[in-house]
Design a protein around this motif. Structure first.
Motif, PDB file in Angstrom:
ATOM      1  N   MET A   1       0.855  -1.158   0.000  1.00  0.00           N
ATOM      2  CA  MET A   1       0.000   0.000   0.000  1.00  0.00           C
ATOM      3  C   MET A   1       0.902   1.222   0.000  1.00  0.00           C
ATOM      4  N   ALA A   2       0.577   2.181  -0.826  1.00  0.00           N
ATOM      5  CA  ALA A   2       1.349   3.423  -0.893  1.00  0.00           C
ATOM      6  C   ALA A   2       0.386   4.604  -0.965  1.00  0.00           C
ATOM      7  N   ALA A   3       0.661   5.631  -0.175  1.00  0.00           N
ATOM      8  CA  ALA A   3      -0.212   6.800  -0.132  1.00  0.00           C
ATOM      9  C   ALA A   3       0.633   8.065  -0.030  1.00  0.00           C
ATOM     10  N   ALA A   7      -3.648  11.299   0.499  1.00  0.00           N
ATOM     11  CA  ALA A   7      -4.136   9.915   0.440  1.00  0.00           C
ATOM     12  C   ALA A   7      -4.093   9.186   1.792  1.00  0.00           C
ATOM     13  N   PRO A   8      -3.209   9.544   2.734  1.00  0.00           N
ATOM     14  CA  PRO A   8      -3.292   8.891   4.038  1.00  0.00           C
ATOM     15  C   PRO A   8      -4.655   9.042   4.724  1.00  0.00           C
ATOM     16  N   TRP A   9      -5.462  10.001   4.294  1.00  0.00           N
ATOM     17  CA  TRP A   9      -6.832  10.102   4.812  1.00  0.00           C
ATOM     18  C   TRP A   9      -7.594   8.804   4.566  1.00  0.00           C
ATOM     19  N   LEU A  10      -7.306   8.133   3.448  1.00  0.00           N
ATOM     20  CA  LEU A  10      -7.970   6.853   3.163  1.00  0.00           C
ATOM     21  C   LEU A  10      -7.585   5.805   4.204  1.00  0.00           C
ATOM     22  N   LEU A  11      -6.322   5.797   4.607  1.00  0.00           N
ATOM     23  CA  LEU A  11      -5.886   4.872   5.658  1.00  0.00           C
ATOM     24  C   LEU A  11      -6.584   5.192   6.975  1.00  0.00           C
ATOM     25  N   ILE A  12      -6.755   6.480   7.251  1.00  0.00           N
ATOM     26  CA  ILE A  12      -7.456   6.896   8.466  1.00  0.00           C
ATOM     27  C   ILE A  12      -8.904   6.419   8.419  1.00  0.00           C
ATOM     28  N   GLU A  13      -9.585   6.679   7.318  1.00  0.00           N
ATOM     29  CA  GLU A  13     -10.991   6.286   7.182  1.00  0.00           C
ATOM     30  C   GLU A  13     -11.178   4.774   7.271  1.00  0.00           C
ATOM     31  N   ALA A  14     -10.190   4.022   6.803  1.00  0.00           N
ATOM     32  CA  ALA A  14     -10.263   2.551   6.838  1.00  0.00           C
ATOM     33  C   ALA A  14      -9.877   1.992   8.204  1.00  0.00           C
ATOM     34  N   GLY A  15      -9.434   2.854   9.106  1.00  0.00           N
ATOM     35  CA  GLY A  15      -9.004   2.395  10.421  1.00  0.00           C
ATOM     36  C   GLY A  15      -7.648   1.726  10.406  1.00  0.00           C
ATOM     37  N   ALA A  16      -6.857   1.995   9.375  1.00  0.00           N
ATOM     38  CA  ALA A  16      -5.562   1.328   9.215  1.00  0.00           C
ATOM     39  C   ALA A  16      -4.379   2.166   9.687  1.00  0.00           C
ATOM     40  N   ALA A  17      -4.605   3.373  10.160  1.00  0.00           N
ATOM     41  CA  ALA A  17      -3.495   4.252  10.547  1.00  0.00           C
ATOM     42  C   ALA A  17      -3.007   4.022  11.968  1.00  0.00           C
ATOM     43  N   THR A  23       3.761   9.537   7.227  1.00  0.00           N
ATOM     44  CA  THR A  23       3.831  10.949   6.903  1.00  0.00           C
ATOM     45  C   THR A  23       2.680  11.273   5.970  1.00  0.00           C
ATOM     46  N   SER A  24       2.529  12.550   5.663  1.00  0.00           N
ATOM     47  CA  SER A  24       1.444  13.006   4.800  1.00  0.00           C
ATOM     48  C   SER A  24       1.709  14.460   4.458  1.00  0.00           C
ATOM     49  N   TYR A  25       0.800  15.033   3.701  1.00  0.00           N
ATOM     50  CA  TYR A  25       0.835  16.472   3.488  1.00  0.00           C
ATOM     51  C   TYR A  25       0.712  17.133   4.861  1.00  0.00           C
ATOM     52  N   ALA A  26       1.466  18.160   5.108  1.00  0.00           N
ATOM     53  CA  ALA A  26       1.541  18.760   6.448  1.00  0.00           C
ATOM     54  C   ALA A  26       0.183  19.190   6.996  1.00  0.00           C
ATOM     55  N   SER A  27      -0.727  19.597   6.137  1.00  0.00           N
ATOM     56  CA  SER A  27      -2.012  20.108   6.619  1.00  0.00           C
ATOM     57  C   SER A  27      -2.903  19.039   7.243  1.00  0.00           C
ATOM     58  N   ILE A  28      -2.582  17.751   7.050  1.00  0.00           N
ATOM     59  CA  ILE A  28      -3.398  16.701   7.673  1.00  0.00           C
ATOM     60  C   ILE A  28      -2.648  15.959   8.785  1.00  0.00           C
ATOM     61  N   ARG A  29      -1.511  16.476   9.198  1.00  0.00           N
ATOM     62  CA  ARG A  29      -0.730  15.798  10.239  1.00  0.00           C
ATOM     63  C   ARG A  29      -1.529  15.623  11.532  1.00  0.00           C
ATOM     64  N   ARG A  54       4.987  12.794   1.666  1.00  0.00           N
ATOM     65  CA  ARG A  54       4.379  14.090   1.966  1.00  0.00           C
ATOM     66  C   ARG A  54       3.694  14.779   0.799  1.00  0.00           C
ATOM     67  N   ASN A  55       4.384  14.866  -0.354  1.00  0.00           N
ATOM     68  CA  ASN A  55       3.871  15.701  -1.445  1.00  0.00           C
ATOM     69  C   ASN A  55       4.560  15.346  -2.760  1.00  0.00           C
ATOM     70  N   PRO A  56       4.103  15.898  -3.873  1.00  0.00           N
ATOM     71  CA  PRO A  56       4.713  15.572  -5.166  1.00  0.00           C
ATOM     72  C   PRO A  56       6.205  15.875  -5.250  1.00  0.00           C
ATOM     73  N   GLY A  57       6.719  16.770  -4.425  1.00  0.00           N
ATOM     74  CA  GLY A  57       8.154  17.048  -4.408  1.00  0.00           C
ATOM     75  C   GLY A  57       8.975  15.858  -3.928  1.00  0.00           C
ATOM     76  N   ASP A  58       8.309  14.908  -3.284  1.00  0.00           N
ATOM     77  CA  ASP A  58       8.978  13.705  -2.770  1.00  0.00           C
ATOM     78  C   ASP A  58       8.803  12.497  -3.689  1.00  0.00           C
TER      79      ASP A  58
END
Length: 82
Positions: A1-3, A7-17, A23-29, A54-58
């Motif tokens: 799985m890669a997010a 996209a880590p919001w999907l892991l949160i919603e699935a209860g998998a986080a 890591t994620s985009y800073a605004s959802i940390r 984190r973001n497309p720069g990565d």
């Protein structure tokens, strides 16, 4: 799985986080932390076969880690937190 990015919001919603290092985009940390994950400010974080970035720069590091994980093969199954 890669997010990446939000996209880590999907892991949160699935209860998998819960219990993951990720890591994620800073605004959802805060959402990541509130879901029970350990948020890290890094290009790529891998925990139990789940890759987050984190973001497309990565993207270079993110794509390289995906390839590395696929080459490693199968990981132990992971139970979702209740």
């Amino acid at each position: 799985m890669a997010a990446i990015c939000h996209a880590p919001w999907l892991l949160i919603e699935a209860g998998a986080a819960k219990g993951l290092k990720m890591t994620s985009y800073a605004s959802i940390r805060t959402d990541v932390r509130n879901a029970g994950a350990e948020w890290q400010d890094a290009e790529v974080v891998t925990d139990r076969g789940i890759i987050t970035s984190r973001n497309p720069g990565d993207l270079d590091a993110f794509c390289a880690k995906i390839i590395e994980e696929i080459k490693e093969g199968r990981h132990e199954p992971r139970r979702l937190a209740a």
